[in-house]
Enzyme design. Structure first.
Site, PDB file in Angstrom:
ATOM      1  N   ASP A   1     128.147  30.144  -0.528  1.00  0.00           N
ATOM      2  CA  ASP A   1     128.983  29.704   0.591  1.00  0.00           C
ATOM      3  C   ASP A   1     130.247  30.539   0.613  1.00  0.00           C
ATOM      4  O   ASP A   1     130.737  30.967  -0.452  1.00  0.00           O
ATOM      5  CB  ASP A   1     129.333  28.217   0.446  1.00  0.00           C
ATOM      6  CG  ASP A   1     128.120  27.321   0.655  1.00  0.00           C
ATOM      7  OD1 ASP A   1     127.191  27.741   1.366  1.00  0.00           O
ATOM      8  OD2 ASP A   1     128.108  26.185   0.108  1.00  0.00           O
TER       9      ASP A   1
ATOM     10  N   ASP B   1     124.191  27.113   7.194  1.00  0.00           N
ATOM     11  CA  ASP B   1     124.666  25.771   7.549  1.00  0.00           C
ATOM     12  C   ASP B   1     125.023  25.693   9.035  1.00  0.00           C
ATOM     13  O   ASP B   1     124.773  24.673   9.691  1.00  0.00           O
ATOM     14  CB  ASP B   1     125.894  25.419   6.704  1.00  0.00           C
ATOM     15  CG  ASP B   1     125.572  25.351   5.221  1.00  0.00           C
ATOM     16  OD1 ASP B   1     124.405  25.077   4.883  1.00  0.00           O
ATOM     17  OD2 ASP B   1     126.486  25.575   4.407  1.00  0.00           O
TER      18      ASP B   1
END
Length: 214
Positions: free
Chosen positions: A111, A127
């Site tokens: 991330d 995401d």
């Protein structure tokens, strides 16, 4: 074909962005728009947005099964879904595959997108794809049902109109038949019947005269 392109592009963009982050800013941060958002390298062992941390194995199995189910739904019900709905489902699949690749080959998900103006979990392109796809799919389902409901009401109204029109036509035909019967009953007698009636009257008059003469 469109769904395959969406899935391919979503996974490609997700993986390329993660490769860039790992190469350019491994375990570091980069300010893009100070106070708004930036890039922060994070190794996420949980689900999307950091949910269920340190559950990589379970999430890997669940994600793999979910991808199989979603692909089956996309193929099985492709004709029933609108184009908007199919794109939404394809985006969800792309997001799931993007993070699944990380879990299988890295043991964690990379991330890096950090919203600095609010307290929120660091996330990635996969995401974003999954979130946008879910919104698109919900919109397609909601508005698709509304459109279907309006179509059914319109069809019912059309059928009612056809039945009413048929009834009106039947009433007009019955009225025309009744008028024809009335006209037939009031029609003058034929000439032969008139001649027979005149002959009968003349015979009655002659018999009356002979009676008076006697």
């Amino acid at each position: 074909m469109l769904e395959c392109i969406v899935v391919f592009l979503g996974v490609l963009l997700d993986q390329l962005s993660k490769l860039w982050v790992v190469d350019a800013m491994y375990q570091s941060s980069m300010a893009v728009w100070p106070g708004v958002f930036g890039f922060t390298y994070v190794e996420n062992t949980g689900a999307a947005f950091g949910v269920l941390g340190k559950s990589t194995l379970v999430l890997t199995v669940v994600s793999a099964l979910a991808m199989v189910v979603l692909c089956f739904v996309l193929v099985k019900f492709r004709k029933e879904l609108s184009k908007f709905g199919r794109v939404g489902l394809a985006l969800i699949i792309a997001g799931g595959l993007g993070n699944l690749i990380d879990r299988v080959f890295l043991g964690y998900v990379v991330d890096f997108i950090n919203l600095e103006f609010m307290h929120f979990a660091v996330f990635n392109v996969a995401d974003i794809c999954a979130t946008v796809g879910t919104i698109c799919l919900l919109i397609a389902i909601i508005f698709g049902e509304r459109k279907k409901g309006k179509g059914e009401l319109s069809a019912d109204g059309e059928r009612d109109g056809q039945i009413s029109g048929a009834a009106d036509q039947g009433g007009e035909a019955a009225g025309a038949a009744g008028k024809a019967e009335d006209t037939h009953s009031e029609a003058p007698e034929p000439p032969a019947a008139q001649a027979d009636a005149a002959g009968s009257q003349a015979g009655e008059d002659g018999a009356a005269d002979r009676g008076h003469g006697a």
